[in-house]
Design an enzyme around this catalytic site. Structure first.
Site, PDB file in Angstrom:
ATOM      1  N   ARG A 477       0.830  -1.197   0.000  1.00 43.03           N
ATOM      2  CA  ARG A 477       0.000   0.000   0.000  1.00 43.03           C
ATOM      3  C   ARG A 477       0.873   1.259   0.000  1.00 43.03           C
ATOM      4  O   ARG A 477       2.047   1.222   0.355  1.00 43.03           O
ATOM      5  CB  ARG A 477      -0.883   0.041   1.262  1.00 43.03           C
ATOM      6  CG  ARG A 477      -1.752  -1.195   1.457  1.00 43.03           C
ATOM      7  CD  ARG A 477      -2.935  -1.179   0.513  1.00 43.03           C
ATOM      8  NE  ARG A 477      -3.876  -2.242   0.820  1.00 43.03           N
ATOM      9  CZ  ARG A 477      -3.885  -3.429   0.193  1.00 43.03           C
ATOM     10  NH1 ARG A 477      -2.972  -3.694  -0.728  1.00 43.03           N
ATOM     11  NH2 ARG A 477      -4.783  -4.343   0.499  1.00 43.03           N
ATOM     12  N   VAL A 478       0.248   2.398  -0.368  1.00 40.43           N
ATOM     13  CA  VAL A 478       0.921   3.691  -0.290  1.00 40.43           C
ATOM     14  C   VAL A 478       0.032   4.629   0.528  1.00 40.43           C
ATOM     15  O   VAL A 478      -1.169   4.770   0.236  1.00 40.43           O
ATOM     16  CB  VAL A 478       1.182   4.295  -1.686  1.00 40.43           C
ATOM     17  CG1 VAL A 478       1.912   5.627  -1.543  1.00 40.43           C
ATOM     18  CG2 VAL A 478       2.008   3.341  -2.544  1.00 40.43           C
ATOM     19  N   ASP A 591      10.409   0.625 -17.150  1.00 42.94           N
ATOM     20  CA  ASP A 591       8.967   0.537 -16.871  1.00 42.94           C
ATOM     21  C   ASP A 591       8.270   1.860 -17.169  1.00 42.94           C
ATOM     22  O   ASP A 591       7.382   2.286 -16.426  1.00 42.94           O
ATOM     23  CB  ASP A 591       8.725   0.127 -15.417  1.00 42.94           C
ATOM     24  CG  ASP A 591       7.299  -0.417 -15.211  1.00 42.94           C
ATOM     25  OD1 ASP A 591       6.664  -0.820 -16.210  1.00 42.94           O
ATOM     26  OD2 ASP A 591       6.835  -0.435 -14.060  1.00 42.94           O
TER      27      ASP A 591
END
Length: 808
Positions: A477-478, A591
């Protein structure tokens, strides 16, 4: 499409590919089946004479796999696949959920000999799209003679990856060894040798064909290619000479582009030649004289005690060498005089001419300086008060007099101010710090360019206030956080589960992300503030970027919906600056996609998420050296480390060389930037069309380089930069030629962009997000209703597993 990746992969220098016995009929059968599959048909070289030799090692590695009874599961959609299969006889049923009926059953079938499945499992760690089950052998076109349900040829993915990596590495070593024996390349460092090797073109000649004749205009030089290729040189008053695999010839064109051939070259067997003309050489490395000068300057800087004893990294030496200015001096010019105050500290390198070094205090030091000599290094050191001379205010005096005694002279000049622009802290010249081996220590540290309101000291999660959840992914999570110590500045806290990282074999990627981010400090790259860990998770505290994803703009998130060309230039120029900053430090990003570019409060692009980054060893310093090589020792097979072979990225933005397991470097970022630039202009990606229904079809489009623009509104400059970046061959791709990133920045497409003002953030962004307070995350997807159960109640780590994260 989501990120895909293989387990971290390292080629094994001692790898021996397995050889499973086969009849001539079996060899022909497997070979034909592979040539019909896009992975193998494109993964091998394009030259016909080498294809069969390269195919042999792949074909030899296939083993027979017999399935005894019908209904046996060969591969499961619930397990990561390990094998690629070719049906030899019998039948295989593909079992899955029929989208029309919602029921589980047969959704496809392999019944013709030569049909294959599982190729994506060779490339990366993935689950097969269906269960593969042996069917009734009578349903096949050919019934197994031994009574099995089906008979298959199969290859393990690790075997495939090692074979493909070895193929590339052996080719690279052979070509570089050949180029090292060319007299005109004496002194070139390995960066330029590697560029030339990668850019050689392939040509096939028949037995008895004349390659060139004595007296013909010289325009190309050659390297003899694959095994079995032989060339004979004759004429020019010399006895005939036989050349074989890895030998170079025709190299006089390098130094005499307008010369004539001094001998005749004839192919004695059907041969593969690797060839380059002088114009192509100039596009690849620029001026040969400039490349030699740059190579020598890099080695000189590394040899000087003042620099050698510092903690400078290879990329810093490269940047320093590039900042050496050329200065023309007339005869009689006094560069500086003994015992006068140092006004402009600088290192000087003599390019040509004669220069007197005169020293009254130490006459034994007096000498005439010639090409390759240097002077002025003492001016770069600080005085007794540790202050540097010149504008820095130190009290420094010249230790000798320098005067030009030839009619003219040319010197290279590296000023102290240019050195400071690269190394940032001049005291590194005299007080080198012990190398930390990868970044900042744990706890929060202040970034040079981050605007932090206060210094904070965080040792664990208990020292932070978790305010809002605004991001969720596979591993964690952030959160928006502030320090409990009274801090008001919000940060982004990325929490990742150690168990999930280990189970997905991505722990090394998380550690690498930390190491990479600790090296980065750029306005268009997300800042790492600090890291810590506990028994279950690792934590990264980063600067908070509130403007949402670039994807929102592209898809019309309240602003455009496909961007105007002027806006595309702004965002792509900022992204290019961030990528260039990383590439200079030998970091490949891998990416790039609109979800990984966030907009800050002023609307500027910021690159985030560095889990797929790779730090490549320098290809330009120290691998080959700079001693003239009349008979150079061959490079060992393990020396080629300037490419990486781990498959990772997002399918829509993958470069062909990643899909084809050929090894890749920074060129993949320019390809992805081309894809992103296309997407900003047209609100779609270049290789995903209406006819693309699955990943395999997408990959086929990418490796074939098939794309077009959906309308005629694109300018000529826009079309040209897309063509340049979406070039299949990395050596010919825009950004990978002699000018490197400068070729991109100076492209006509960016003519309206002032990159100096851009980096200083002096240009008004096309769109500025409306942010009402320091905790506003309204530009991101809402996570209000989501909990954090995925981070709890997981199997605890063993002591050995905890050691994986010991340096985090």
């Amino acid at each position: 499409m989501q990120n895909i990746h293989s387990s971290p992969f390292q080629p094994q220098t001692a790898f021996e590919a397995p050889v499973f016995p086969k009849s001539d009929e079996d060899v022909e059968f497997v070979s034909l089946a592979l040539q019909r599959n896009f992975v193998f048909a494109n993964a091998l070289s394009d030259e016909e004479t080498s294809r069969k030799r390269e195919m042999k090692s792949v074909v030899d590695a296939f083993e027979v796999h017999r399935v005894a009874s019908a209904g046996t599961k060969i591969s499961s959609r619930d397990l990561v696949g390990d094998y690629f299969y070719i049906l030899k006889s019998g039948c295989v049923d593909y079992m899955g959920v029929d989208p029309a009926t919602g029921s589980y059953g047969i959704v496809g079938r392999a019944r013709r000999p030569g049909q294959s499945f599982g190729e994506l499992c060779l490339l990366y760690d993935c689950f097969p799209p269906a269960d593969c089950v042996s069917g009734d052998p009578r349903d096949g076109k050919k019934v197994p003679a031994d009574g099995s349900s089906c008979v298959l040829w199969r290859m393990h993915k690790q075997t495939f990856r090692q074979i493909m990596a070895h193929r590339t590495m052996r080719r690279d070593v052979a070509l570089r060894n050949a180029l090292l024996r060319i007299r005109q390349f004496d002194g070139l460092d390995s960066e330029f040798i590697a560029r030339i090797a990668n850019a050689l073109d392939v040509r096939t000649v028949g037995e008895g064909d004349t390659i060139y004749r004595e007296g013909d205009p010289a325009s190309e030089f050659f390297v003899v290619g694959g095994d079995g290729s032989t060339v004979e040189l004759s004429g020019g008053g010399r006895p005939p000479t036989a050349l074989g695999h890895g030998d170079a010839f025709g190299s006089s064109v390098i130094s005499s582009p307008d010369g004539r051939r001094a001998e005749t070259a004839v192919a004695r067997t059907r041969s593969t030649l690797l060839v380059m003309d002088r114009e192509h050489l100039d596009r690849t490395i620029g001026s040969l004289a400039d490349a030699l000068t740059l190579s020598n300057d890099r080695r000189l800087l590394k040899s000087l005690p003042l620099f050698r004893d510092s903690d400078f990294e290879d990329y810093e030496y490269e940047l320093l060498a590039a900042l050496i200015d050329r200065k023309e001096l007339r005869g009689g010019t006094v560069v500086y005089e003994e015992q006068t105050m140092v006004e402009e500290p600088a290192l000087y390198i003599v390019r040509d001419g004669l220069i007197d070094l005169i020293c009254d205090e130490k006459p034994e030091r007096e000498k005439v300086l010639r090409e390759g000599d240097f002077f002025g290094e003492d001016t770069l050191t600080p005085d007794k008060n540790m202050k540097f001379g010149g504008p820095k205010g130190g009290t420094k005096y010249y230790q000798e007099s320098i005067e030009v005694v030839s009619d003219t002279a040319t010197v290279g000049m590296l000023t102290l101010s240019n050195i400071e622009s690269v190394v940032l802290d001049l005291h590194r010249l005299v007080a080198p710090r012990a190398k930390s081996g990868g970044g900042r220590k744990r706890g929060l540290v202040k970034s040079r360019s981050a605007s932090l309101e206060e210094d904070v000291n965080v040792h664990g999660l208990d020292d932070l206030n978790l305010l809002k959840l605004f991001g969720a992914g596979t591993f964690g999570r952030v959160w928006i956080v502030t320090s409990k110590g009274g801090g008001k500045t919000p940060y982004a806290l990325k929490i990742q589960s150690k168990r999930k990282l280990l189970d997905k074999r991505q722990a090394s990627s998380a550690k690498r992300e930390r190491e990479v981010m600790a090296k980065l400090d750029h306005p268009f790259v997300c800042h790492l503030v600090g890291t810590f860990q506990d028994a279950a998770s690792i934590y990264m505290v980063m600067s908070l970027i509130q403007g949402g994803e670039l994807l929102n703009l592209i898809q019309g998130g309240g602003a455009y919906g496909g961007l105007p060309e002027i806006a595309t230039k702004f965002y792509s120029a900022g992204i290019l600056e961030g990528l260039t900053y990383m590439h200079r430090r030998h970091i490949v990003y891998r990416d790039l996609k609109p979800e990984n570019v966030l907009l800050d409060s002023d609307g500027y692009p910021v690159i985030v998420d560095f889990g797929f980054c790779e730090c490549l060893p320098s290809s330009s310093i120290g691998l080959i050296g700079g001693i003239p090589r009349t008979n150079p020792p061959p490079l060992p097979f393990s020396v080629v480390t300037d490419k990486t072979y781990t498959f990772c990225g997002t399918p829509l933005y993958l470069a062909p060389e990643i899909i084809l397991s050929r090894g890749h470097d920074r060129g993949v970022d320019y390809w992805a930037l081309g894809c992103l630039l296309y997407e900003m202009l047209f609100s779609r990606t270049p290789f995903f069309t209406d006819r693309v229904t699955d990943q395999k079809s997408l990959f086929k489009n990418i490796v074939r380089g098939k794309w077009n623009v959906p309308n005629d509104k694109l300018t000529d400059a826009g079309m040209d930069i897309l063509r340049g970046m979406l070039t299949k061959r990395p050596a010919d791709r825009l950004g990978c030629l002699a000018g490197g990133y400068r070729d991109v920045k100076q492209h006509l497409f960016f003519r309206q962009v002032n990159f100096t003002k851009l980096v200083k953030r002096q240009i008004k962004a096309p769109w500025r997000p409306e942010i009402v307070d320091p905790l506003d995350i309204s530009h991101f997807e809402s996570f209000v209703d989501r909990d954090d159960k995925g981070m709890k109640d997981m199997e605890p780590l063993t002591e050995d597993e905890q050691l994986v994260f010991r340096d985090f």
